[in-house]
Design a protein around this motif. Structure first.
Motif, mmCIF file in Angstrom:
data_model
loop_
_atom_site.group_PDB
_atom_site.id
_atom_site.type_symbol
_atom_site.label_atom_id
_atom_site.label_comp_id
_atom_site.label_asym_id
_atom_site.label_seq_id
_atom_site.Cartn_x
_atom_site.Cartn_y
_atom_site.Cartn_z
ATOM 1 N N ALA A 1 0.836 -1.206 0.000
ATOM 2 C CA ALA A 1 0.000 0.000 0.000
ATOM 3 C C ALA A 1 0.871 1.257 0.000
ATOM 4 O O ALA A 1 0.561 2.247 -0.675
ATOM 5 N N ALA A 2 1.952 1.219 0.759
ATOM 6 C CA ALA A 2 2.854 2.373 0.802
ATOM 7 C C ALA A 2 3.496 2.602 -0.550
ATOM 8 O O ALA A 2 3.656 3.754 -1.003
ATOM 9 N N GLU B 1 2.191 1.762 -3.434
ATOM 10 C CA GLU B 1 1.120 2.270 -4.316
ATOM 11 C C GLU B 1 0.911 3.756 -4.085
ATOM 12 O O GLU B 1 0.775 4.536 -5.034
ATOM 13 N N GLU B 2 0.911 4.156 -2.830
ATOM 14 C CA GLU B 2 0.706 5.569 -2.504
ATOM 15 C C GLU B 2 1.872 6.397 -3.035
ATOM 16 O O GLU B 2 1.681 7.464 -3.620
ATOM 17 N N GLY B 3 3.070 5.877 -2.830
ATOM 18 C CA GLY B 3 4.248 6.597 -3.296
ATOM 19 C C GLY B 3 4.299 6.707 -4.808
ATOM 20 O O GLY B 3 4.848 7.675 -5.357
ATOM 21 N N SER B 4 3.710 5.726 -5.478
ATOM 22 C CA SER B 4 3.728 5.735 -6.950
ATOM 23 C C SER B 4 2.993 6.938 -7.522
ATOM 24 O O SER B 4 3.287 7.375 -8.643
ATOM 25 N N LYS B 5 2.032 7.477 -6.758
ATOM 26 C CA LYS B 5 1.268 8.627 -7.246
ATOM 27 C C LYS B 5 2.161 9.845 -7.442
ATOM 28 O O LYS B 5 1.934 10.674 -8.295
ATOM 29 N N GLU B 6 3.204 9.944 -6.642
ATOM 30 C CA GLU B 6 4.100 11.111 -6.706
ATOM 31 C C GLU B 6 5.419 10.795 -7.403
ATOM 32 O O GLU B 6 6.065 11.673 -7.947
ATOM 33 N N HIS B 7 5.832 9.520 -7.338
ATOM 34 C CA HIS B 7 7.209 9.206 -7.732
ATOM 35 C C HIS B 7 7.316 8.183 -8.854
ATOM 36 O O HIS B 7 8.377 7.607 -9.051
ATOM 37 N N ASP C 1 6.074 4.559 -10.956
ATOM 38 C CA ASP C 1 5.679 3.198 -10.600
ATOM 39 C C ASP C 1 6.710 2.538 -9.674
ATOM 40 O O ASP C 1 7.761 2.085 -10.127
#
Lengths: 248, 94
Positions: free
Chosen positions: B76-77, B79-85, B87
């Motif tokens: 989940a972390a 996935e969340e980080g993928s929004k900013e950084h 894939d």
């Protein structure tokens, strides 16, 4: 007045596999003896406090007791840290362990207090190594407590553990006591059955006790696996067995 | 411990051991008997510095359910980080 009794417990050095110096915890009753001896093989979690206590327990019962550090070559520090390193490395090699155990046996046999009889006791991986040592020869009694991987599939073998100990059964040169928990996953009841069958087939003197309501490591009073009723019965059977086979 | 079956992951990062922060190069993971956690079996994770001594280790012993939740939290972390950084889950196999 009670009779005077006492013991000495200390770290000493024995010559292990390849002549390597190995640390060992050595406890013995005071007095000239003669005393039987026991080599204690520590479990996978390492050369820890439980094994110090078990070594003193044997001395309390009148044995020259020695517990070599089979992880001597894998670093120093707290037993759990060293055990973690050994676990990551896939354990210690069987040849090396047997060499260290035999070196410890020779240490006991050279003592002036010996009665000439020496047994080997081990739990968990130490039970397996006690079996290997019993098959390598030189012991007068073997105690295997829930030793796993005495029966091994081919994919469980490794460079360090190339032969299933059960395959050495023909060479077992001493009576053996086995204590097992029926809920243990390693060894399973099927493993214990296979081992018993091999011992029967080769006409070996064996005594197995299998406990309901117990799994792996049921002697370890500091772990949730502890089962007091089964452990007390197991200790009683163990000391009776050793007295039968190690008394001069 | 009694099986000697260990899964491993190569790591790049740091962890805080009993002696302070250390570089981490590997995680050793197994399902076996714990040294401390009061349970018969646990997921044992040793975060280690292979270039250090036996004490260069951050040890974790958690229940199987805890491990599943941890895996989910890590995914989940990422996935969340993928929004900013970008894939961050690329190459992750189920």
């Amino acid at each position: 007045m009670a009779d005077y009794e006492g013991m000495i417990a200390e770290i000493t050095t024995v010559k292990g596999h390849n002549g390597d110096d190995i640390s060992a915890y050595f406890a013995r009753p005071l007095g000239p003896g003669p005393f039987p001896g026991v080599v204690l093989i520590h479990h996978a979690p390492g050369w820890d406090e439980w094994y110090r206590e078990a070594t003193r327990k044997f001395a309390h019962h009148g044995y020259l007791a020695i517990s070599p550090n089979l992880y001597e070559r894998d670093g120093s520090g707290s037993p759990d840290d060293v055990a973690a390193a050994v676990r990551a490395a896939g354990g210690v090699a069987d040849d090396q362990a047997v060499g260290d155990i035999q070196g410890s046996m020779q240490f006991l046999r050279a003592l002036p207090q010996t009665n000439g009889k020496v047994g080997v006791f081990g739990t968990c991986s130490g039970g397996r190594q006690a079996y290997l040592a019993g098959c390598a020869g030189g012991f007068d009694a073997v105690v295997n407590c829930w030793g796993g991987r005495i029966v091994m599939s081919d994919d469980e073998k490794s460079e360090k553990m190339p032969v299933a100990p059960i395959d050495y059964t023909e060479n077992l040169s001493a009576p053996i006591l086995g204590l097992f928990g029926n809920d243990d996953m390693n060894p399973t009841q099927a493993h214990v059955n296979a081992l018993e069958e091999a011992l029967k087939q080769h006409g070996k003197h064996y005594e197995f006790h299998r406990y309901d309501g117990a799994g792996h490591g049921f002697f370890y009073y500091d772990r949730p696996n502890y089962r007091i009723e089964q452990a007390l019965d197991g200790w009683e059977k163990l000391f009776r067995f050793l007295e039968e086979h190690l008394a001069a | 411990m009694c099986t000697w079956i260990v899964q491993t992951a190569e790591l790049n990062g740091s962890g805080k051991s009993a002696e302070g922060w250390i570089p981490l190069t590997k995680a050793n993971v197994c399902y076996d008997h714990p040294a401390h956690a009061f349970m018969e079996h646990s997921v044992n994770i040793d975060f280690v510095n292979e270039n250090g001594g036996t004490g260069d280790r951050v040890a974790v012993e958690i229940s199987a359910e805890s491990a599943r939740q941890l895996v989910s939290a890590i995914v989940a972390a990422l996935e969340e980080g993928s929004k900013e950084h970008g894939d961050l889950l690329a190459g992750l196999h189920a």
